[in-house]
Design a protein around this motif. Structure first.
Motif, PDB file in Angstrom:
ATOM      1  N   THR A  28       9.050  -8.886   8.369  1.00  0.00           N
ATOM      2  CA  THR A  28       9.057  -8.512   9.764  1.00  0.00           C
ATOM      3  C   THR A  28       8.390  -7.158   9.963  1.00  0.00           C
ATOM      4  N   ILE A  29       7.677  -7.027  11.077  1.00  0.00           N
ATOM      5  CA  ILE A  29       7.038  -5.749  11.400  1.00  0.00           C
ATOM      6  C   ILE A  29       7.832  -4.988  12.447  1.00  0.00           C
ATOM      7  N   SER A  30       9.020  -5.449  12.748  1.00  0.00           N
ATOM      8  CA  SER A  30       9.789  -4.839  13.835  1.00  0.00           C
ATOM      9  C   SER A  30      10.168  -3.391  13.555  1.00  0.00           C
ATOM     10  N   GLY A  31      10.119  -2.985  12.295  1.00  0.00           N
ATOM     11  CA  GLY A  31      10.459  -1.607  11.962  1.00  0.00           C
ATOM     12  C   GLY A  31       9.258  -0.711  11.747  1.00  0.00           C
ATOM     13  N   TYR A  32       8.069  -1.243  12.003  1.00  0.00           N
ATOM     14  CA  TYR A  32       6.847  -0.497  11.703  1.00  0.00           C
ATOM     15  C   TYR A  32       6.050  -0.169  12.950  1.00  0.00           C
ATOM     16  N   GLY A  33       5.443   1.007  12.934  1.00  0.00           N
ATOM     17  CA  GLY A  33       4.407   1.262  13.895  1.00  0.00           C
ATOM     18  C   GLY A  33       3.205   0.398  13.568  1.00  0.00           C
ATOM     19  N   MET A  34       2.492  -0.004  14.593  1.00  0.00           N
ATOM     20  CA  MET A  34       1.322  -0.862  14.404  1.00  0.00           C
ATOM     21  C   MET A  34       0.129  -0.269  15.126  1.00  0.00           C
ATOM     22  N   GLY A  35      -1.052  -0.593  14.648  1.00  0.00           N
ATOM     23  CA  GLY A  35      -2.244  -0.038  15.267  1.00  0.00           C
ATOM     24  C   GLY A  35      -3.416  -0.986  15.260  1.00  0.00           C
ATOM     25  N   TRP A  36      -4.364  -0.656  16.103  1.00  0.00           N
ATOM     26  CA  TRP A  36      -5.651  -1.355  16.147  1.00  0.00           C
ATOM     27  C   TRP A  36      -6.756  -0.336  15.866  1.00  0.00           C
ATOM     28  N   VAL A  93     -15.977  -4.933  14.842  1.00  0.00           N
ATOM     29  CA  VAL A  93     -14.916  -5.722  14.225  1.00  0.00           C
ATOM     30  C   VAL A  93     -13.616  -4.966  14.476  1.00  0.00           C
ATOM     31  N   TYR A  94     -12.625  -5.666  15.010  1.00  0.00           N
ATOM     32  CA  TYR A  94     -11.347  -5.051  15.343  1.00  0.00           C
ATOM     33  C   TYR A  94     -10.318  -5.441  14.291  1.00  0.00           C
ATOM     34  N   TYR A  95      -9.624  -4.428  13.783  1.00  0.00           N
ATOM     35  CA  TYR A  95      -8.642  -4.614  12.729  1.00  0.00           C
ATOM     36  C   TYR A  95      -7.258  -4.210  13.212  1.00  0.00           C
ATOM     37  N   CYS A  96      -6.294  -4.964  12.758  1.00  0.00           N
ATOM     38  CA  CYS A  96      -4.891  -4.644  12.977  1.00  0.00           C
ATOM     39  C   CYS A  96      -4.350  -4.012  11.696  1.00  0.00           C
ATOM     40  N   ALA A  97      -3.414  -3.085  11.850  1.00  0.00           N
ATOM     41  CA  ALA A  97      -2.859  -2.424  10.680  1.00  0.00           C
ATOM     42  C   ALA A  97      -1.401  -2.060  10.917  1.00  0.00           C
ATOM     43  N   ALA A  98      -0.656  -1.987   9.819  1.00  0.00           N
ATOM     44  CA  ALA A  98       0.754  -1.620   9.868  1.00  0.00           C
ATOM     45  C   ALA A  98       0.962  -0.264   9.205  1.00  0.00           C
ATOM     46  N   LYS A  99       1.779   0.551   9.835  1.00  0.00           N
ATOM     47  CA  LYS A  99       2.104   1.863   9.284  1.00  0.00           C
ATOM     48  C   LYS A  99       3.468   1.734   8.614  1.00  0.00           C
ATOM     49  N   ILE A 100       3.430   1.411   7.333  1.00  0.00           N
ATOM     50  CA  ILE A 100       4.668   1.107   6.620  1.00  0.00           C
ATOM     51  C   ILE A 100       5.333   2.362   6.072  1.00  0.00           C
ATOM     52  N   SER A 101       4.552   3.309   5.626  1.00  0.00           N
ATOM     53  CA  SER A 101       5.122   4.523   5.056  1.00  0.00           C
ATOM     54  C   SER A 101       5.354   5.555   6.145  1.00  0.00           C
ATOM     55  N   GLY A 102       6.014   6.631   5.774  1.00  0.00           N
ATOM     56  CA  GLY A 102       6.260   7.707   6.722  1.00  0.00           C
ATOM     57  C   GLY A 102       5.110   8.677   6.829  1.00  0.00           C
ATOM     58  N   ALA A 103       4.077   8.474   6.035  1.00  0.00           N
ATOM     59  CA  ALA A 103       2.947   9.390   6.063  1.00  0.00           C
ATOM     60  C   ALA A 103       2.114   9.170   7.321  1.00  0.00           C
ATOM     61  N   GLY A 104       1.438  10.246   7.751  1.00  0.00           N
ATOM     62  CA  GLY A 104       0.545  10.122   8.894  1.00  0.00           C
ATOM     63  C   GLY A 104       1.284  10.035  10.212  1.00  0.00           C
ATOM     64  N   THR A 105       0.509   9.858  11.274  1.00  0.00           N
ATOM     65  CA  THR A 105       1.092   9.772  12.613  1.00  0.00           C
ATOM     66  C   THR A 105       0.469   8.619  13.389  1.00  0.00           C
ATOM     67  N   LEU A 106       1.257   8.017  14.269  1.00  0.00           N
ATOM     68  CA  LEU A 106       0.721   6.967  15.126  1.00  0.00           C
ATOM     69  C   LEU A 106      -0.344   7.542  16.058  1.00  0.00           C
ATOM     70  N   ALA A 107      -0.063   8.676  16.647  1.00  0.00           N
ATOM     71  CA  ALA A 107      -0.992   9.270  17.603  1.00  0.00           C
ATOM     72  C   ALA A 107      -2.334   9.586  16.973  1.00  0.00           C
ATOM     73  N   GLY A 108      -2.307   9.954  15.709  1.00  0.00           N
ATOM     74  CA  GLY A 108      -3.536  10.302  15.013  1.00  0.00           C
ATOM     75  C   GLY A 108      -4.189   9.129  14.316  1.00  0.00           C
TER      76      GLY A 108
END
Length: 125
Positions: A28-36, A93-108
């Protein structure tokens, strides 16, 4: 490990709209930030939009604000990107990605570690 599969890309005229989907499997991705993200020919991949795990917070690169909308449906394990008022410069080409670790930021748009294979968006003028 989460697998991500994008869909919804295609050829569209300038001014048109598309809705991209990113279906997740494996966990499940319900606990992850997601990005395009997107990568145009001859250019580096760039961050487009991100959404928090709850969907409450969203972030966009300035060039797409007001035209792109990221959303998610955790019951379907799916993330969406609604793209309106398409411009030829949106061709990529548009990619979807999951932010699984605590590293980095969604905004960035950093810290994303699981990626889909991408879906092509081509905008004709």
């Amino acid at each position: 490990q989460v697998q991500l599969v994008e869909s919804g890309g295609g050829l569209v005229q300038a001014g048109g709209s598309l809705r991209l989907s990113c279906a997740a499997s494996g966990r499940t991705i319900s606990g992850y930030g997601m990005g395009w993200f997107r990568q145009a020919p001859g250019k580096e991949r760039e961050f487009v939009a991100a959404i928090s795990f709850s969907g409450v917070r969203t972030f966009y690169v300035d060039s797409v604000k007001g035209r792109f909308t990221i959303s998610r449906d955790n019951t379907k394990n799916t993330v969406y990107l609604q793209i309106n008022s398409l411009e030829p410069e949106d061709t990529a080409v548009y990619y979807c990605a999951a932010k699984i670790s605590g590293a980095g930021t969604l905004a960035g748009g950093t810290g994303f570690s699981s990626w889909g294979q991408g879906t092509q968006v081509t905008v004709s003028s």
